[in-house]
Design an enzyme around this catalytic site. Structure first.
Site, PDB file in Angstrom:
ATOM      1  N   ARG A 147     -13.898  -8.203   0.202  1.00  0.00           N
ATOM      2  CA  ARG A 147     -13.131  -7.766   1.382  1.00  0.00           C
ATOM      3  C   ARG A 147     -12.601  -6.334   1.219  1.00  0.00           C
ATOM      4  O   ARG A 147     -12.067  -5.954   0.185  1.00  0.00           O
ATOM      5  CB  ARG A 147     -11.951  -8.725   1.587  1.00  0.00           C
ATOM      6  CG  ARG A 147     -11.061  -8.396   2.789  1.00  0.00           C
ATOM      7  CD  ARG A 147      -9.826  -7.645   2.391  1.00  0.00           C
ATOM      8  NE  ARG A 147      -8.933  -7.435   3.538  1.00  0.00           N
ATOM      9  CZ  ARG A 147      -7.899  -6.594   3.521  1.00  0.00           C
ATOM     10  NH1 ARG A 147      -7.632  -5.887   2.451  1.00  0.00           N
ATOM     11  NH2 ARG A 147      -7.143  -6.453   4.582  1.00  0.00           N
ATOM     12  N   GLY A 175      -0.229  -2.479   6.253  1.00  0.00           N
ATOM     13  CA  GLY A 175      -0.076  -3.700   7.035  1.00  0.00           C
ATOM     14  C   GLY A 175      -1.318  -4.554   6.930  1.00  0.00           C
ATOM     15  O   GLY A 175      -2.156  -4.353   6.038  1.00  0.00           O
ATOM     16  N   ASP A 188      -8.144  -1.722   5.739  1.00  0.00           N
ATOM     17  CA  ASP A 188      -8.119  -0.505   6.560  1.00  0.00           C
ATOM     18  C   ASP A 188      -7.901   0.770   5.754  1.00  0.00           C
ATOM     19  O   ASP A 188      -8.266   1.859   6.210  1.00  0.00           O
ATOM     20  CB  ASP A 188      -6.994  -0.603   7.600  1.00  0.00           C
ATOM     21  CG  ASP A 188      -5.638  -0.760   6.923  1.00  0.00           C
ATOM     22  OD1 ASP A 188      -5.508  -1.621   6.020  1.00  0.00           O
ATOM     23  OD2 ASP A 188      -4.704  -0.017   7.275  1.00  0.00           O
ATOM     24  N   THR A 229       0.831  -1.202   0.000  1.00  0.00           N
ATOM     25  CA  THR A 229       0.000   0.000   0.000  1.00  0.00           C
ATOM     26  C   THR A 229       0.864   1.250   0.000  1.00  0.00           C
ATOM     27  O   THR A 229       1.967   1.237   0.542  1.00  0.00           O
ATOM     28  CB  THR A 229      -0.867  -0.033   1.285  1.00  0.00           C
ATOM     29  OG1 THR A 229      -1.803  -1.086   1.144  1.00  0.00           O
ATOM     30  CG2 THR A 229      -1.599   1.263   1.529  1.00  0.00           C
ATOM     31  N   GLY A 240      -4.608  -5.293   7.274  1.00  0.00           N
ATOM     32  CA  GLY A 240      -5.692  -4.343   7.488  1.00  0.00           C
ATOM     33  C   GLY A 240      -6.684  -4.691   8.585  1.00  0.00           C
ATOM     34  O   GLY A 240      -7.187  -3.807   9.277  1.00  0.00           O
TER      35      GLY A 240
HETATM   36  N1  ASP Z   1      -3.419  -2.415   4.644  1.00  0.00           N
HETATM   37  C1  ASP Z   1      -3.747  -2.940   3.352  1.00  0.00           C
HETATM   38  C2  ASP Z   1      -4.998  -3.787   3.468  1.00  0.00           C
HETATM   39  O1  ASP Z   1      -5.140  -4.504   4.430  1.00  0.00           O
HETATM   40  C3  ASP Z   1      -2.661  -3.782   2.773  1.00  0.00           C
HETATM   41  C4  ASP Z   1      -1.320  -3.095   2.663  1.00  0.00           C
HETATM   42  O2  ASP Z   1      -0.937  -2.315   3.530  1.00  0.00           O
HETATM   43  O3  ASP Z   1      -0.620  -3.339   1.666  1.00  0.00           O
HETATM   44  O4  ASP Z   1      -5.791  -3.752   2.580  1.00  0.00           O
END
Ligand code: ASP
Length: 339
Positions: free
Chosen positions: A234, A258, A237, A206, A260
């Site tokens: 789905r 992270g 976060d 992300t 999420g």
């Molecule tokens: N936080 C993001 C999610 O859970 C994933 C990421 O940080 O790459 O969708």
């Protein structure tokens, strides 16, 4: 005679007060400090995985986005312009899990989420599960600035974006071979685990940007493809205000990356800012407490970038690496991946 002396006193008074106002205006129009921090994801990263060329590619793209955002802040523009410009550079790069390079869903498509929040007004905009918006952060910004709602999803979000001439593309625009391989691996793992979901993601790509602009505004934005092999619509976060993105001029601006589900359940982004307000912690203390204690205890992997009203920057993560870069209020630049 009397009139003349009264007139000259009035004149002197006026001159004095206008000099005072002028001096005051110079004082109040002095630009405040600026700062920017960004991430391109966190995860189980090790230096051995990176050839010098690959590392240089990441450094160059992080720097490009950082400097583009910083230049905008230097002009005195509102912080949201810097956040959006820097995120678009990362969304348009296949290196990160946002825009081109977004991970694949279980059904081998891409579903994108993004959000932005402005700390002055606490206005926010988010979109979730869109499939055709080239730069999801632009749609999130349009929601913040032009909608009475905070979060729009799926086809409705796409229709809303169309009204603002936001570029739409075929879903295949986001395809990359590297992410397809990750999907194949994830599916093999799901099969072995005999589970409906991919339970052990290790890498998060992300992207997110936080800034302090010259007027003292804190702004945060985040954009993502979510998690590899996600299904059933789905949403993580990243588009959830308070979880993956938060900004309040009174405390801080945060963007997260992270796993999420943990960031949602622990309201990571707003928790950091609230600890500054309620516990009087510094940005570094509050961010460290949430990422390295609360999340670690819970088993949630990831990290955040954050900036406060003085232009201090914090970029803690509890994984082995996080793509990150910042320029703080003293003009100190950092670009890093590992600890
Ligand atoms: N936080 C993001 C999610 O859970 C994933 C990421 O940080 O790459 O969708």
């Amino acid at each position: 005679m009397f009139t003349k002396s009264v007139l000259s006193s009035v004149f002197a008074l006026l001159l004095f007060s206008s000099c005072f106002t002028w001096a005051n205006q110079i004082e109040t129009s002095k630009p405040g400090p600026i700062a920017i921090a960004l991430h391109g994801g966190a995860g189980t990263l090790s230096p051995q995985q990176f050839t010098p060329e690959r590392k240089a590619q990441y450094y160059a793209k992080l720097s490009e986005a950082l400097e583009a955002g910083y230049r905008i802040l230097q002009t005195g523009a509102d912080g949201q312009e810097a956040v959006v410009a820097a995120i678009m550079i990362l969304e348009n790069s296949p290196l990160f899990n946002a825009g081109v390079g977004a991970v694949y869903t279980f059904d081998a498509e891409h579903e994108l989420d993004a959000s932005i929040m402005h700390g002055k007004t606490r206005e926010a905009g988010a979109i979730a599960g869109v499939k055709h918006i080239k730069n999801p952060i632009l749609a999130a910004q349009a929601v913040m600035n032009h909608s009475v709602h905070v979060m729009l999803s799926g086809d409705g979000a796409e229709t809303f974006a169309e009204q603002f001439a936001i570029e739409r593309v075929d879903n295949s625009h986001f395809n990359t071979e590297r992410r397809l391989q990750s999907l194949h691996k994830a599916k093999a793992r799901i099969k072995r685990q005999a589970s409906l979901n991919y339970q052990h993601p290790e890498k998060f790509g992300t992207v997110g940007v936080v800034v302090l602009d010259q007027l003292g505004n804190l702004v945060a934005g985040t954009s993502t493809g979510g998690m590899t092999a996600k299904r059933f619509g789905r949403i993580g976060d990243s588009p959830i205000i308070g979880a993956g993105t938060f900004a309040d001029n009174a405390s801080c601006a945060v963007s997260a990356t992270g796993h999420g589900e943990y960031f949602i359940r622990y309201q990571v982004a707003s928790d950091i800012c609230k600890r500054m307000t309620y516990q009087n912690l510094s940005l570094a203390e509050a961010a460290d407490e949430v990422i390295n204690r609360v999340l670690v205890d819970a088993g949630g992997d990831g990290g955040i970038v954050a900036v406060d009203a003085q232009g201090n920057v914090a970029m803690p993560f509890n994984t082995t690496g996080m793509y990150r870069a910042s320029i703080d209020a003293n003009g100190v630049k950092t670009v890093a991946i590992f600890e």
